[in-house]
Motif scaffolding. Structure first.
Motif, PDB file in Angstrom:
ATOM      1  N   ASP A   1       0.822  -1.135  -0.093  1.00 12.84           N
ATOM      2  CA  ASP A   1       0.176  -0.121   0.026  1.00 12.84           C
ATOM      3  C   ASP A   1       0.977   1.307  -0.074  1.00 12.84           C
ATOM      4  O   ASP A   1       0.600   2.255  -0.863  1.00 12.84           O
ATOM      5  CB  ASP A   1      -0.910   0.026   1.257  1.00 12.84           C
ATOM      6  CG  ASP A   1      -2.066  -1.025   1.154  1.00 12.84           C
ATOM      7  OD1 ASP A   1      -2.213  -1.437   0.117  1.00 12.84           O
ATOM      8  OD2 ASP A   1      -2.790  -1.369   2.092  1.00 12.84           O
ATOM      9  N   THR A   2       2.043   1.167   0.800  1.00 17.97           N
ATOM     10  CA  THR A   2       2.716   2.418   0.803  1.00 17.97           C
ATOM     11  C   THR A   2       3.711   2.581  -0.497  1.00 17.97           C
ATOM     12  O   THR A   2       3.725   3.716  -1.134  1.00 17.97           O
ATOM     13  CB  THR A   2       3.873   2.155   1.980  1.00 17.97           C
ATOM     14  OG1 THR A   2       3.176   2.227   3.258  1.00 17.97           O
ATOM     15  CG2 THR A   2       4.998   3.436   2.081  1.00 17.97           C
ATOM     16  N   ALA A   3       4.046   1.552  -1.093  1.00 21.66           N
ATOM     17  CA  ALA A   3       4.493   1.541  -2.232  1.00 21.66           C
ATOM     18  C   ALA A   3       3.705   2.156  -3.536  1.00 21.66           C
ATOM     19  O   ALA A   3       4.054   2.656  -4.314  1.00 21.66           O
ATOM     20  CB  ALA A   3       5.333   0.303  -2.809  1.00 21.66           C
ATOM     21  N   ILE A   4       2.485   1.756  -3.329  1.00 18.83           N
ATOM     22  CA  ILE A   4       1.356   2.524  -4.349  1.00 18.83           C
ATOM     23  C   ILE A   4       1.320   3.982  -4.168  1.00 18.83           C
ATOM     24  O   ILE A   4       1.456   4.825  -5.027  1.00 18.83           O
ATOM     25  CB  ILE A   4      -0.027   1.721  -4.374  1.00 18.83           C
ATOM     26  CG1 ILE A   4       0.034   0.135  -4.474  1.00 18.83           C
ATOM     27  CG2 ILE A   4      -0.935   2.411  -5.145  1.00 18.83           C
ATOM     28  CD1 ILE A   4      -1.111  -0.803  -4.432  1.00 18.83           C
TER      29      ILE A   4
ATOM     30  N   ALA B   1       7.652   0.731 -11.303  1.00 15.63           N
ATOM     31  CA  ALA B   1       7.839   1.890 -10.386  1.00 15.63           C
ATOM     32  C   ALA B   1       7.233   1.143  -8.985  1.00 15.63           C
ATOM     33  O   ALA B   1       7.920   1.633  -7.933  1.00 15.63           O
ATOM     34  CB  ALA B   1       7.126   3.172 -10.531  1.00 15.63           C
ATOM     35  N   ILE B   2       6.316   0.660  -8.804  1.00 13.10           N
ATOM     36  CA  ILE B   2       5.809  -0.231  -7.478  1.00 13.10           C
ATOM     37  C   ILE B   2       6.805  -0.747  -7.028  1.00 13.10           C
ATOM     38  O   ILE B   2       7.214  -0.791  -5.825  1.00 13.10           O
ATOM     39  CB  ILE B   2       4.168  -0.415  -7.745  1.00 13.10           C
ATOM     40  CG1 ILE B   2       3.260   0.480  -8.071  1.00 13.10           C
ATOM     41  CG2 ILE B   2       3.987  -1.321  -6.650  1.00 13.10           C
ATOM     42  CD1 ILE B   2       1.968  -0.066  -8.559  1.00 13.10           C
ATOM     43  N   ILE B   3       7.375  -1.715  -7.824  1.00 13.64           N
ATOM     44  CA  ILE B   3       8.199  -2.688  -7.369  1.00 13.64           C
ATOM     45  C   ILE B   3       9.557  -1.994  -6.900  1.00 13.64           C
ATOM     46  O   ILE B   3      10.037  -2.425  -5.832  1.00 13.64           O
ATOM     47  CB  ILE B   3       8.764  -3.632  -8.509  1.00 13.64           C
ATOM     48  CG1 ILE B   3       7.641  -4.651  -8.720  1.00 13.64           C
ATOM     49  CG2 ILE B   3       9.854  -4.567  -8.145  1.00 13.64           C
ATOM     50  CD1 ILE B   3       7.552  -5.523  -9.921  1.00 13.64           C
ATOM     51  N   LYS B   4      10.125  -0.891  -7.553  1.00 17.26           N
ATOM     52  CA  LYS B   4      11.219  -0.199  -7.064  1.00 17.26           C
ATOM     53  C   LYS B   4      10.808   0.390  -5.693  1.00 17.26           C
ATOM     54  O   LYS B   4      11.743   0.612  -4.889  1.00 17.26           O
ATOM     55  CB  LYS B   4      11.390   1.037  -8.275  1.00 17.26           C
ATOM     56  CG  LYS B   4      12.739   1.718  -7.694  1.00 17.26           C
ATOM     57  CD  LYS B   4      12.914   2.748  -8.870  1.00 17.26           C
ATOM     58  CE  LYS B   4      14.291   3.550  -8.592  1.00 17.26           C
ATOM     59  NZ  LYS B   4      14.008   4.391  -7.297  1.00 17.26           N
ATOM     60  N   ASN B   5       9.656   0.886  -5.589  1.00 15.13           N
ATOM     61  CA  ASN B   5       9.383   1.614  -4.199  1.00 15.13           C
ATOM     62  C   ASN B   5       9.078   0.547  -3.139  1.00 15.13           C
ATOM     63  O   ASN B   5       9.348   0.844  -1.960  1.00 15.13           O
ATOM     64  CB  ASN B   5       7.940   2.537  -4.551  1.00 15.13           C
ATOM     65  CG  ASN B   5       8.255   3.947  -5.198  1.00 15.13           C
ATOM     66  OD1 ASN B   5       9.166   4.421  -4.842  1.00 15.13           O
ATOM     67  ND2 ASN B   5       7.458   3.988  -6.058  1.00 15.13           N
TER      68      ASN B   5
END
Length: 365
Positions: free
Chosen positions: A325-328, A353-357
């Motif tokens: 949720d935070t990465a999103i 980008a989500i995976i990187k975050n």
């Protein structure tokens, strides 16, 4: 070293962009599994059910499809519907068949205002808005009771009957679920939505059950609205909303309104739960199959990835769900958006980008 916990997923990509967004959701899940250092893993079995399957086989799924799904830990679903197959056939032949067949009676649809997304709602404190719709998912207006008759009388004389079915058991279990959920939230409040002034039998029963059940939850604030007034409340006073419980049809419609207000149907996640755990639950985004953009690589995967977060939480992987949720949120805050949100990023780029975050969130933790 502890043994790896393996979760068996039944994956049904379905139609249109469902295939694209499910693929991205699985990328995220596999990434989380790789980062767990063997603590857990996902085993995915794919089922080719959907409109293409229907055109080849005359049914949306295998004859014993529901039985095949019962041994899985969860079901990951894409979307259903495509030109050439009437919508009532595709929906009833697959999604509703699974929900009713596995008694997934609680449909959870959060309405969240992610950072960095252009606002559709004129509200002084949009960032504070966050509510959830609890949808009765097994009966009500989608019970399937009715039929068509008298076509033999000639053109223009056929009769169609579509009946809503409300049971005291069905009303009580979804209303209690809403109250139990409210107790876990910062603001303990449940809003019930009906149309009991016009539907004087089933929805009056719902109202009566709501009042009776509310007495068991004296710590939870309550109110009751008619659905037309509640549609206005979504726009005019959304700060009054926390947990909203409604029938199959009304919550279906209101959740789309909530998703549109928060930016796009493409970011809306949902879960179809069998809370008792007798059968697997199913996780899917709220949006449809969007055949007009299928194959173009521009579909928004956030709703489906958010649904994967709901699945992680359901499977007991609560920390991973919170990280996702935070990465999103970090991704949308950075302005990494698909076209439906005014951005230029592709389906794959959003997931990258989500995976990187996700990795950066892990480093912060």
């Amino acid at each position: 070293m502890n043994e790896t916990k393996k979760f068996r997923l039944a994956v049904i990509p379905g139609d249109g962009i469902g295939k694209e967004v499910v693929r991205e959701g699985l990328r995220v899940l596999d990434h989380l599994a790789e980062e767990s250092n063997g603590r857990f893993a996902f085993e995915s079995d794919f089922f080719p059910w959907g409109c293409e399957y229907y055109l080849e086989n005359g049914s949306m799924m295998d004859e014993n499809g529901v039985e095949k799904l019962k041994d899985y830990d969860a079901i990951y679903f894409g979307a259903v519907g495509f030109p050439g197959v009437p919508d009532h056939i595709s929906l009833w032949g697959l999604r509703i068949a699974i929900c009713q067949g596995l008694d997934q009676w609680a449909n959870i649809r959060p309405v969240e205002f992610l950072p960095g997304i252009p606002r559709r709602l004129n509200h002084p404190d949009v960032d504070s808005l966050n509510w959830v719709l609890i949808r009765e998912n097994s009966e009500g207006e989608y019970s399937g009771v009715g039929g068509r008759n008298f076509s033999g009388r000639g053109p223009g004389k056929e009769v169609a009957v579509q009946s809503s079915l409300f049971t005291e058991h069905g009303c009580e279990r979804i209303i209690r679920y809403a109250f139990d959920l409210a107790r876990t939230r910062k603001r303990k409040k449940v809003t019930s939505v009906t149309k009991s002034n016009a539907q004087q039998y089933g929805m009056v029963l719902w109202d009566e059950v709501f009042v009776r059940v509310s007495k068991d939850y004296p710590d939870v604030e309550t109110d009751q609205w008619l659905v037309d007034a509640m549609a206005a409340q979504f726009v005019l006073h959304p700060e009054e909303l926390e947990v909203v419980v409604a029938s199959n049809l009304f919550a279906d419609i209101l959740s789309d309104l909530g998703s549109a207000l928060s930016g796009s149907l493409g970011i809306a996640a949902s879960a179809n739960l069998n809370p008792e755990g007798r059968n697997p639950s199913m996780f899917e985004s709220v949006h449809g199959s969007a055949p007009d953009i299928a194959g173009k690589g521009i579909a928004n995967p956030i709703g489906t990835i958010g649904s994967a977060s709901l699945m992680l939480d359901h499977l007991g992987l609560t920390d991973e769900s919170k990280r996702l949720d935070t990465a999103i949120e970090d991704t949308t805050r950075q302005g990494v958006l698909t076209r439906d949100l005014g951005g230029t990023y592709s389906t794959v780029q959003i997931t990258d980008a989500i995976i990187k975050n996700l990795s950066e969130v892990k480093t912060k933790v």
